[in-house]
Write a protein that holds these residues in place. Structure first.
Motif, short mmCIF file in Angstrom:
data_model
loop_
_atom_site.label_atom_id
_atom_site.label_comp_id
_atom_site.label_asym_id
_atom_site.label_seq_id
_atom_site.Cartn_x
_atom_site.Cartn_y
_atom_site.Cartn_z
N CYS A 126 32.61 17.14 -4.49
CA CYS A 126 31.22 16.71 -4.72
C CYS A 126 30.56 16.42 -3.38
CB CYS A 126 31.20 15.45 -5.59
SG CYS A 126 29.54 14.78 -5.85
N LEU A 127 29.49 17.14 -3.09
CA LEU A 127 28.68 16.93 -1.91
C LEU A 127 27.42 16.18 -2.33
CD1 LEU A 127 28.09 17.52 1.14
CD2 LEU A 127 27.06 19.68 0.38
N GLU A 128 27.16 15.06 -1.68
CA GLU A 128 26.00 14.26 -2.09
C GLU A 128 25.47 13.47 -0.91
OE1 GLU A 128 23.18 13.64 -3.59
OE2 GLU A 128 24.24 13.95 -5.50
N PHE A 129 24.15 13.23 -0.91
CA PHE A 129 23.58 12.30 0.05
C PHE A 129 24.23 10.94 -0.16
CE2 PHE A 129 20.07 15.43 -0.34
CZ PHE A 129 19.93 15.75 1.00
N SER A 130 24.49 10.22 0.94
CA SER A 130 25.25 8.99 0.82
C SER A 130 24.69 7.92 1.74
CB SER A 130 26.73 9.28 1.11
OG SER A 130 27.54 8.24 0.63
N GLN A 131 25.54 6.98 2.13
CA GLN A 131 25.11 5.85 2.94
C GLN A 131 25.34 6.12 4.41
OE1 GLN A 131 25.62 1.56 1.73
NE2 GLN A 131 27.13 1.61 3.36
N VAL A 132 24.28 6.08 5.19
CA VAL A 132 24.39 6.31 6.64
C VAL A 132 25.18 5.17 7.25
CG1 VAL A 132 23.12 6.61 8.79
CG2 VAL A 132 22.22 7.58 6.66
N GLU A 133 26.17 5.51 8.07
CA GLU A 133 27.07 4.52 8.64
C GLU A 133 26.97 4.43 10.16
OE1 GLU A 133 30.92 5.54 7.04
OE2 GLU A 133 30.47 4.52 5.13
N MET A 134 25.95 5.07 10.73
CA MET A 134 25.76 5.01 12.18
C MET A 134 24.58 4.10 12.50
SD MET A 134 26.34 8.89 13.61
CE MET A 134 25.84 8.38 15.25
N PRO A 135 24.78 3.09 13.36
CA PRO A 135 23.66 2.24 13.75
C PRO A 135 22.53 3.06 14.36
CG PRO A 135 25.75 1.31 14.50
CD PRO A 135 26.04 2.70 13.99
N LEU A 136 21.32 2.64 14.11
CA LEU A 136 20.08 3.27 14.56
C LEU A 136 19.75 4.51 13.73
CD1 LEU A 136 20.28 2.92 18.46
CD2 LEU A 136 19.17 1.42 16.80
N LEU A 137 20.74 5.38 13.49
CA LEU A 137 20.47 6.56 12.67
C LEU A 137 19.99 6.15 11.29
CD1 LEU A 137 20.49 9.63 12.20
CD2 LEU A 137 22.92 9.42 11.55
N ASN B 266 32.45 12.29 5.90
CA ASN B 266 31.04 12.07 6.18
C ASN B 266 30.49 13.19 7.05
OD1 ASN B 266 30.59 9.69 4.77
ND2 ASN B 266 31.09 8.37 6.51
N TYR B 267 29.27 13.56 6.79
CA TYR B 267 28.56 14.52 7.62
C TYR B 267 27.29 13.87 8.17
CZ TYR B 267 31.66 17.94 5.47
OH TYR B 267 32.77 18.61 5.04
N SER B 268 27.01 14.14 9.43
CA SER B 268 25.81 13.64 10.09
C SER B 268 25.70 12.12 9.94
CB SER B 268 24.56 14.33 9.54
OG SER B 268 24.67 15.73 9.67
N GLY B 269 26.80 11.44 10.25
CA GLY B 269 26.80 9.99 10.25
C GLY B 269 26.76 9.35 8.88
N GLY B 270 27.02 10.13 7.84
CA GLY B 270 27.00 9.58 6.49
C GLY B 270 25.73 9.91 5.73
#
Length: 258
Positions: A175-186, A244-248
């Motif tokens: 399952c590929l899905e938008f998720s929670q960004v885990e990188m500060p500032l991003l 994670n992709y692109s920082g989550g």
């Protein structure tokens, strides 16, 4: 602006973006969104991911690694326009048998047209049905894929249970899905882009910003990576993990029916 994500114990059943709606109302509202954006679905994903969804989908197929032998069967759910199904066909050198299932006839119409042009004669079929009640026998698919669709299913637990049911022992869930960004500032940059820019661009490009507003809000309400993994485990899957992709911004979850 509400930022409360739903948990592993549910909540998406009555969440239409940030609005609370009746449990039986959500499916109708989501269907209307996708009828309105079907012809611009790729554009929609480009807007929401900055075009990165194409790379994430390629990574999904690379991790799936479809075999190049006849008889291997994949079910792609909520994949009406064919993006994932076509990648599976190409990776398997058109040896795979792919069934595309979507609840939305407009999305399936786009996929059928694309298949006729890009993959005439390939073993691909399109089925209009609900992910919560799959019209298939038990244990018949080798892989179940779903990309950017699970958060639009009202009862995610039912969809996961159905995924487990139709997979053969040894079958793979991805399952590929938008998720929670885990990188500060991003996370701040992505939030500003999502809530301020995307609905305006959707209105300018497609003449309708409301569907894009719902889709952005639904991303924020979806369970985070660990909570969604817990839901997958609860459905019976083992060896559940994610990347994670692109920082989550997006996450790819994997599980096995063992």
């Amino acid at each position: 602006m509400s930022e409360q994500r739903t948990t592993a114990h549910g909540g998406m059943e009555t969440s239409y973006g940030f609005r609370q709606v009746g449990e039986h109302e959500k499916q109708r509202l989501v269907n209307d969104v996708f009828h309105r954006v079907a012809n611009r679905y790729d554009l929609m994903n480009d807007l929401m991911s900055g075009g990165l969804h194409r790379l994430w989908k390629d990574a999904m197929i690379s991790w799936l690694n479809p075999p190049k032998r006849p008889g291997w069967r994949a079910l792609d759910v909520a994949g009406g326009t064919g993006d994932i199904a076509f990648r599976i066909l190409e990776a398997s050198r058109e040896n795979a048998q792919v069934t595309v299932l979507d609840i939305n006839g407009s999305m399936l119409g786009v996929g059928r047209d694309r298949a006729a042009r890009a993959h005439p004669g390939a073993a691909i079929d399109f089925v209009e049905a609900n992910a919560e009640e799959l019209p298939f026998e038990d244990s018949i698919f080798d892989a179940y894929t779903i990309a950017f669709g699970i958060r639009n299913v009202p009862h995610i637990d039912r969809a996961l249970a159905e995924a487990f049911r139709v997979l053969r022992p040894g079958g793979r869930f991805l399952c590929l899905e938008f998720s929670q960004v885990e990188m500060p500032l991003l996370d701040k940059v992505y939030e500003a882009w999502s809530f301020q820019a995307i609905p305006r661009i959707g209105n300018a490009v497609a003449g309708d910003g409301e569907p894009y507003r719902y889709l952005v809000e639904s991303i924020r309400k979806f369970p985070n990576q660990e909570n969604f993994a817990a839901m997958i485990r609860r459905a019976g899957f083992e060896r559940v993990t994610w990347r994670n992709y692109s920082g989550g911004i997006a996450a790819l979850h994997s599980g096995w029916k063992l």
